[in-house]
Scaffold this active site. Structure first.
Site, PDB file in Angstrom:
ATOM      1  N   TYR A 140       0.840  -1.200   0.000  1.00 49.27           N
ATOM      2  CA  TYR A 140       0.000   0.000   0.000  1.00 49.27           C
ATOM      3  C   TYR A 140       0.874   1.249   0.000  1.00 49.27           C
ATOM      4  O   TYR A 140       0.687   2.150  -0.823  1.00 49.27           O
ATOM      5  CB  TYR A 140      -0.945   0.003   1.212  1.00 49.27           C
ATOM      6  CG  TYR A 140      -1.729   1.288   1.327  1.00 49.27           C
ATOM      7  CD1 TYR A 140      -2.774   1.559   0.445  1.00 49.27           C
ATOM      8  CD2 TYR A 140      -1.423   2.239   2.290  1.00 49.27           C
ATOM      9  CE1 TYR A 140      -3.487   2.745   0.534  1.00 49.27           C
ATOM     10  CE2 TYR A 140      -2.128   3.417   2.396  1.00 49.27           C
ATOM     11  CZ  TYR A 140      -3.164   3.670   1.512  1.00 49.27           C
ATOM     12  OH  TYR A 140      -3.862   4.854   1.596  1.00 49.27           O
ATOM     13  N   LYS A 144       0.991   3.910  -3.148  1.00 46.09           N
ATOM     14  CA  LYS A 144       0.581   5.302  -2.945  1.00 46.09           C
ATOM     15  C   LYS A 144       1.734   6.254  -3.263  1.00 46.09           C
ATOM     16  O   LYS A 144       1.532   7.323  -3.847  1.00 46.09           O
ATOM     17  CB  LYS A 144       0.076   5.516  -1.508  1.00 46.09           C
ATOM     18  CG  LYS A 144      -1.267   4.874  -1.216  1.00 46.09           C
ATOM     19  CD  LYS A 144      -2.406   5.434  -2.034  1.00 46.09           C
ATOM     20  CE  LYS A 144      -2.904   6.749  -1.494  1.00 46.09           C
ATOM     21  NZ  LYS A 144      -4.114   7.251  -2.180  1.00 46.09           N
TER      22      LYS A 144
END
Length: 181
Positions: A140, A144
């Site tokens: 993640y 991002k």
């Protein structure tokens, strides 16, 4: 002004739309808010249901927008496959950037995350100059950060871009944190 919000039906989008309306009213700005999301938004002036990984659908949704608030992403705490995170967070963001360039959008605001600078150490009083870590804590954080870097690199005289790094968010209708609290 026409504003497209990717993720307009999500947790952040549902809280942002009323704030934008209040701000527009206070400044006497005519504002049309269009939500582009997997689900319909009951708060936007218009909803286009679609997936940010579908470049053609996204480009159609972006048509006529002055500004895009890109809030859609796949949130994860280590349970989703890397490929899914890359498809939504990285490819989906590149689709948003490409659609903005193709359709002459003037501004793109990306909702990034404080997670893009997490390296396992405590951080205090940091700002946007904090470097990305040499190794990300999880997929993640990595996806991002990759999306944030793409948005910042897309900043040109024809498209002004920026990335916001909010800290952990929780509150009314929170689908992630309140059960744990």
């Amino acid at each position: 002004m026409r504003m497209l919000i990717t993720g307009g039906a999500g947790f952040l989008g549902r809280h942002t739309i009323p704030e934008l309306r209040d701000l527009a009213r206070a400044r006497d700005v005519a504002l049309e808010i269009v939500s582009f999301d997997l689900l319909a938004s009951d708060l936007a002036d218009r909803t286009i249901t679609g997936d940010i990984t579908d470049a053609a659908a996204l480009r159609k949704a972006v048509q006529g927008a002055d500004v895009v608030l890109h809030m859609a992403s796949m949130i994860d705490w280590g349970t989703r496959p890397l490929g899914a995170l890359q498809r939504v967070n990285v490819l989906g963001t590149q689709n948003v950037i490409d659609a903005c360039h193709a359709e002459g959008v003037k501004g793109l605001v990306y909702t990034s995350s404080m997670d893009v600078v997490l390296d396992g150490r405590d951080h205090r009083d940091i700002d946007e100059s904090a470097p990305y870590p040499a190794r990300f804590q999880d997929a993640y954080c990595a996806t991002k950060a990759a999306a944030e870097q793409a948005v910042l690199a897309a900043n040109l005289p024809t498209l002004t871009t920026c990335a916001l790094r909010p800290c952990g968010m929780f509150g009314e209708a929170d689908p992630y944190h309140l059960d744990n609290v």
